[in-house]
Scaffold this active site. Structure first.
Site, short mmCIF file in Angstrom:
data_model
loop_
_atom_site.label_atom_id
_atom_site.label_comp_id
_atom_site.label_asym_id
_atom_site.label_seq_id
_atom_site.Cartn_x
_atom_site.Cartn_y
_atom_site.Cartn_z
N CYS A 7 -7.04 12.10 -7.70
CA CYS A 7 -7.81 10.93 -7.27
C CYS A 7 -8.35 11.23 -5.87
O CYS A 7 -8.48 12.40 -5.49
CB CYS A 7 -6.98 9.64 -7.32
SG CYS A 7 -5.59 9.57 -6.18
N ASN A 10 -4.69 10.55 -3.13
CA ASN A 10 -3.37 10.98 -3.64
C ASN A 10 -2.23 10.13 -3.09
O ASN A 10 -1.11 10.60 -2.90
CB ASN A 10 -3.12 12.47 -3.35
CG ASN A 10 -1.93 13.07 -4.11
OD1 ASN A 10 -1.26 13.98 -3.62
ND2 ASN A 10 -1.65 12.58 -5.30
N CYS A 12 -2.34 6.49 -4.23
CA CYS A 12 -2.28 5.33 -5.15
C CYS A 12 -2.33 5.76 -6.62
O CYS A 12 -1.31 5.82 -7.29
CB CYS A 12 -3.41 4.33 -4.85
SG CYS A 12 -3.36 3.63 -3.19
N ARG A 13 -3.55 6.05 -7.11
CA ARG A 13 -3.71 6.24 -8.55
C ARG A 13 -3.03 7.49 -9.09
O ARG A 13 -2.30 7.43 -10.09
CB ARG A 13 -5.20 6.27 -8.91
CG ARG A 13 -5.87 4.94 -8.72
CD ARG A 13 -7.36 5.07 -8.74
NE ARG A 13 -7.86 5.81 -7.59
CZ ARG A 13 -9.11 6.17 -7.40
NH1 ARG A 13 -10.00 5.89 -8.33
NH2 ARG A 13 -9.47 6.81 -6.31
N SER A 14 -3.29 8.65 -8.46
CA SER A 14 -2.73 9.87 -9.06
C SER A 14 -1.20 9.96 -8.92
O SER A 14 -0.56 10.47 -9.84
CB SER A 14 -3.44 11.14 -8.56
OG SER A 14 -3.36 11.30 -7.17
N ASP A 124 -10.10 2.27 -8.12
CA ASP A 124 -9.37 2.44 -6.86
C ASP A 124 -8.77 1.11 -6.40
O ASP A 124 -9.51 0.16 -6.16
CB ASP A 124 -10.39 2.95 -5.82
CG ASP A 124 -9.73 3.31 -4.50
OD1 ASP A 124 -8.54 2.99 -4.30
OD2 ASP A 124 -10.42 3.92 -3.67
P1 4NP Z 1 -6.25 6.72 -4.30
O1 4NP Z 1 -6.64 5.49 -3.35
O2 4NP Z 1 -7.49 7.59 -4.38
O3 4NP Z 1 -5.95 6.05 -5.59
O4 4NP Z 1 -5.07 7.40 -3.67
C1 4NP Z 1 -7.14 5.68 -2.06
C2 4NP Z 1 -6.27 5.92 -1.02
C3 4NP Z 1 -6.75 6.08 0.27
C4 4NP Z 1 -8.11 6.01 0.50
C5 4NP Z 1 -8.98 5.78 -0.54
C6 4NP Z 1 -8.49 5.61 -1.83
N1 4NP Z 1 -8.62 6.16 1.80
O5 4NP Z 1 -9.82 6.03 2.00
O6 4NP Z 1 -7.84 6.43 2.75
#
Ligand code: 4NP
Length: 154
Positions: A7, A10, A12-14, A124
Site C-alpha cells: 500500500c 505500510n 494501515c491497509r497492507s 485508504d
Molecule cells: P496505508 O495508509 O497506505 O494504508 O498505510 C496510509 C498511511 C499513511 C499515509 C497515507 C496512507 N501518509 O500519508 O502518511
C-alpha cells in the site's frame, strides 16, 4: 510461494492484509507453505508499528499485527516475491513504475488477484474513522479467504 502486500504507507491497509492472510493461511492446509510480508511505496513510516487504529481493528478480529514494522518497497522485492498484491490503483501504478519488465505481470491488485472483485480497491482509511478501518478489514479478510481458496489444490 511468497506474497507481498503493498500500500502507500505500510501502516494501515497492507499490515492489516498481511495479518488477515497470515491468520487465514495459517488456519488452512496451506499452513507453512506461503510466506507473507508487506511494504509501502512510500518510506515516511519505515520502522514504525502499524497505525494504532489498524492494530485495534485487527485485534477486534483476533489477529495481532502489533509486532509488524513498516518498510519501503525495494528493488529486491521483485526478485524475492512471486506476487506483489497492491491495495489500490495508485499503488499498482507506482509499483509498475519501478518494476523490472520481466516482473510486471506479477504486480496485481489484491482484490482482483484474489478473485474478490475485478478492478477492486482497498480504500485508504488513514484520514477516516473506525468504520473505515472496519471496511478495510472486511475487504482484506475476504481477500485472504479467497487467496486460500485460490491456492488450495482442487
Ligand atoms: P496505508 O495508509 O497506505 O494504508 O498505510 C496510509 C498511511 C499513511 C499515509 C497515507 C496512507 N501518509 O500519508 O502518511
Amino acid at each position: 510461494m511468497k506474497l507481498l502486500v503493498v500500500c502507500l504507507g505500510n501502516i494501515c491497509r497492507s499490515p492489516m492484509a498481511e495479518g488477515a492472510l497470515r491468520a487465514r493461511l495459517g488456519a488452512s492446509p496451506l499452513a507453512g507453505q506461503v510466506e507473507v510480508d508487506s511494504a509501502g511505496t512510500g518510506g515516511w513510516h519505515a520502522g514504525e508499528s502499524p497505525d494504532r487504529r489498524a492494530i485495534a481493528c485487527a485485534r477486534d478480529h483476533g489477529v495481532d499485527i502489533g509486532k509488524q514494522r513498516a518498510r519501503q518497497l525495494s528493488a529486491r522485492d521483485f526478485d524475492t516475491f512471486d506476487w506483489l498484491l497492491c491495495a489500490d490503483r495508485a499503488n499498482l501504478r507506482d509499483v509498475l513504475q519501478i518494476a523490472p519488465a520481466t516482473r510486471r505481470d506479477r504486480v496485481v491488485l489484491l482484490l482482483e488477484w484474489a478473485g474478490v472483485q475485478a478492478g477492486g480497491e482497498v480504500p485508504d482509511p488513514y484520514t477516516g474513522g473506525p468504520e473505515d478501518f472496519q471496511r478495510v478489514w472486511r475487504l482484506v479478510d475476504s481477500a485472504a479467504q479467497a487467496v486460500v481458496a485460490r491456492l488450495s489444490p482442487e
